[in-house]
Design an enzyme around this catalytic site. Structure first.
Site, short mmCIF file in Angstrom:
data_model
loop_
_atom_site.label_atom_id
_atom_site.label_comp_id
_atom_site.label_asym_id
_atom_site.label_seq_id
_atom_site.Cartn_x
_atom_site.Cartn_y
_atom_site.Cartn_z
N GLU A 10 53.13 66.61 26.31
CA GLU A 10 53.12 65.88 25.05
C GLU A 10 52.61 66.71 23.86
O GLU A 10 51.83 66.23 23.06
CB GLU A 10 52.22 64.63 25.18
CG GLU A 10 52.70 63.66 26.23
CD GLU A 10 51.72 62.52 26.48
OE1 GLU A 10 52.20 61.39 26.66
OE2 GLU A 10 50.50 62.74 26.51
C1 TNX Z 1 50.71 60.06 29.29
S1 TNX Z 1 51.37 61.66 31.54
C2 TNX Z 1 49.86 61.15 29.28
C3 TNX Z 1 48.41 60.94 29.13
C4 TNX Z 1 48.06 59.49 28.98
C5 TNX Z 1 48.91 58.67 29.93
C6 TNX Z 1 48.57 57.22 29.94
C7 TNX Z 1 50.88 62.74 30.69
C8 TNX Z 1 51.15 64.03 31.19
N1 TNX Z 1 50.25 62.43 29.55
O1 TNX Z 1 47.91 61.69 28.05
O2 TNX Z 1 46.72 59.32 29.28
O3 TNX Z 1 50.26 58.82 29.57
O4 TNX Z 1 49.26 56.56 30.94
#
Ligand code: TNX
Length: 504
Positions: free
Chosen positions: A319
């Protein structure tokens, strides 16, 4: 727990079918072995590791039985009524983590090619004793184990759980308890998500403000916390003794607000942003063009590598919405070479597959099967954590008091009914290192919150990671899982008693 767990300890001993994860092969027989107050735990051979496993077994059985259970070495025939542990290195059918357990009327014999296998055999043995065996105070017994033979070994080498200690900090005692519960279900990787926008949770000597400033708060503005390096070593050693590798994650180049708040010089504009207590993602980034960024990464990776006996360091990579796409690719490739220069393999969330990967790197699939396929196309392996199935932070139902919902509701059944080898087209069994169930803690503040979200779903993931896919069905699993209700209760786990499961 102080309570007398009553009749749970009195009925017939648990059948082999109740063991989770389900063993590879079992041949139950009629009758039972009874553990007597005079029983010994006997180790054949001279392995210090086997002796250590035997001592852990004895320590786990003493509080609830009240028996002395002395651990001794022996070459000859063990006295009747003993539990015998033997390393049999020649037995190829047991592989690295397999074991053979023979329960006879006059004694229990556990053999394995390696200490890890012996350890897993002892965990099966604990599950074959009545649920009250898990209590911390003396219980009435009798302590019987059904007769027969179990031959067992895992499907996947990577059987993991992740705890996000960045959004809410969870201390050493809580992590140790989680390691104990993981070990009971034969999980062997604990991934600790040690940094994120809301908190930095591991002391780094070369950059001390990361922990003292970056670790000073949490989601919702609470007090935060961090592990000293000594704390962290304690966790690693405790885990290692139970055949669990701790995999540390420092998330980059996104999810770094806590780091930027600690050292404004890391930000492109040189200004430290305020600490952050919300739950948005994707707004922070390391400054890809600054040379200081790579000194920072190298320092952090070096210190983490020194704290990590296992081969993997997790560098996040997810992300990174505030990082320019081309810069992201160059950054991850540079990070990979830094990780490798410290003798470790890079693990990252699936987005790392956008950049060029070394074949020793591993991508953790959570969302986009195409990225998992791209990792495999580069010769890298994959750990499977598909969010709608494996994310332990998803609510069970609309009525769950904690949890998120972005990947949907995940019932106990949903969490059990999936197979890693069919989640991503083009990603085959041999491309998959294994399975990991992550618990993100935006909403999980207390130990009770963590228990509620993890249990009982984690048991399903443990079975998916260990047991062959053929022969697993939800209809049978729900009955088997029901027998773990009293077991989890005896261990003090406040699990979600889902109505999908016929708890007794
Ligand atoms: C996505 S999954 C994220 C996290 C959040 C999570 C909450 C991922 C690699 N990153 O930063 O905590 O969703 O479900």
């Amino acid at each position: 727990m102080g309570a007398d767990l009553g009749p749970a300890a009195q009925g017939p001993p648990p059948g082999f079918a109740t063991v989770i994860p389900q063993p590879l092969a079992q041949a139950p027989e009629r009758g039972a072995f009874t553990l007597q107050p005079s029983a010994r735990i006997v180790v054949r051979g001279t392995s210090a590791e086997a002796l250590r496993v035997a001592r852990l077994l004895a320590a786990s059985l003493r509080p609830s039985t009240g028996y002395r259970l002395p651990v001794t070495r022996s070459r000859g025939t063990p006295p009747a009524g003993s539990i015998t542990l033997a390393l049999t290195p020649g037995d190829r059918s047991l592989a690295v983590e397999g074991y053979r357990l023979v329960v006879a009327r006059d004694g229990v014999t556990l053999s394995a090619a390696r200490p890890a296998g012996l350890f897993y055999g002892t965990q099966t043995m604990r599950q074959l004793l009545p649920a009250a065996i898990g209590a911390t105070t003396r219980q009435p017994g009798p302590w019987r184990i059904s007769l027969g033979t179990i031959h067992d070994r895992p499907r996947f080498a990577w059987r993991g759980a992740m705890l996000d200690v960045a959004r809410h900090f969870h201390g050493v005692a809580e992590v140790k308890r989680l390691i104990d519960l993981m070990a009971l279900y034969k999980l062997n990787r604990l991934h600790l998500h040690l940094s994120d926008d809301q908190g930095w949770r591991i002391a780094i000597r070369s950059w001390p403000r990361l922990a003292t400033v970056g670790g000073s708060t949490a989601v919702g503005g609470g007090p935060g916390g961090y592990y000293t390096q000594r704390d962290y070593r304690t966790i690693v050693a405790y885990a290692r003794a139970r055949f669990v590798d701790v995999v540390p994650e420092i998330d980059m180049p996104g999810h770094v607000n806590a780091a930027l708040a600690s050292y404004g010089t890391l930000a492109c504009d040189g200004k430290a942003p305020p600490l952050y207590g919300g739950i948005e993602v994707g707004f922070s980034s390391l400054c890809i063009s600054k040379p200081l960024t790579y000194r920072f990464v190298d320092d952090v990776v070096r210190e983490l590598a020194a704290l990590t006996p296992g081969p993997y360091l997790h560098v996040g990579g997810d992300e990174a919405h505030s990082t320019h796409a081309a810069e992201y690719l160059a950054f991850m490739e540079r990070v990979e070479s830094i990780v490798r220069s410290h003798g470790k393999r890079m693990l990252g969330w699936e987005e790392i597959a956008r950049s060029t990967l070394h074949r020793t790197s591993v991508a953790q699939h959570w969302h986009d099967p195409e990225l998992a396929r791209r990792a495999v196309a580069q010769g890298a392996k994959v750990v499977m954590s598909p969010a709608p199935k494996a994310y332990l932070d998803m609510k069970y139902t609309a009525r769950s008091p904690v949890g998120l919902t972005w990947a949907g509701f995940t019932s106990v059944r949903d969490a059990y009914t999936w197979d890693p080898a069919t989640r991503a087209p083009g990603v085959r069994e041999r491309d998959i290192l294994g399975v990991e169930a992550p618990l993100w803690t935006e909403t999980a503040v207390t130990r009770a919150d963590v228990d509620y979200l993890m249990f009982p779903r984690l048991l399903g993931h443990a079975e998916i990671a260990w047991s062959p896919a053929a022969g697993r069905t939800w209809q049978r699993y729900r009955w088997r899982l029901a027998t773990h209700g009293p077991r989890l209760r005896a261990l003090g786990v406040s699990f979600y008693a889902s109505p999908e499961v016929p708890w007794r």
